[in-house]
Scaffold this active site. Sequence first.
Site, PDB file in Angstrom:
ATOM      1  CB  SER A  43     -10.224   7.298   7.254  1.00 51.77           C
ATOM      2  OG  SER A  43     -11.249   7.323   8.233  1.00 51.77           O
ATOM      3  CE  LYS A 104     -10.725   3.626  10.136  1.00 47.54           C
ATOM      4  NZ  LYS A 104     -10.165   4.704   9.290  1.00 47.54           N
TER       5      LYS A 104
END
Length: 249
Positions: A43, A104
């Site tokens: 990701s 993230k």
Amino acid sequence: MKEDVIKAKGGLGETIRTIIYAVLIAVVIRTFAYEPFKIPSESMLPTLMIGDYLFVSKFSYGYSRHSFPFSLAPISGRIFEEVPERGDVAVFKKPIGDPVDYIKRIMGLPGDKLQMINGVLYINGTAVKRERVEDYVDRDRYGNVRQIAQYRETLPSGRTYLTLDTTIQGLMDNTDVYSVPEGHVFGMGDNRDNSTDSRFLSHVGYIPMENLVGRAEIIFMSLDGSAEWYEIWKYPFAIRWNRILTPLN
């Protein structure tokens, strides 16, 4: 003979004490200074690869119960709270569902409005500068190669990083406006079409400041998948040598 027994007992006791001290020091460092994490997904490509091991600074945003092992500390909110800087790569406990660790890039701060339009990120109505660069070329340990469209984003602060765009008109390339609540931040993966992040309000959503674990600082080890961390005898061939001691921007 009796003296030998006494010495033996003393030696064992000293060894046990040394082990206890070492464990306590490790717990203190892990809780208040730096904690190691392993990257399990793509990701955050191209910034982070599966098999990267990195250190996360626990003091960057202050401390919450999630700073402690198993989130057991009886703390409400954050102590010595610091708001992340836009663009920080941060580890946090997923606020929806099981509180597993996610990593993230923090793109939205409290009060911000964000939106994706045709794959371009808008922050408070202004498009983030996005330039097409050379394709990202990924080679796995079996020799398979794939090329993915790669872009360089530059924030108003001058901070810059690379993102991937694997699919034209991907699922989250066009979104509604997200309004980041006070006391929360908004995280996105650099691999924009392959990241479950704050854009998915029912899966991750806005991240409470309390859930922040720390800021990712540096990659200290990277394995290509052909060896586990404990298989030291495989390291010479499994280590991605060019990624060791890579700082994160």
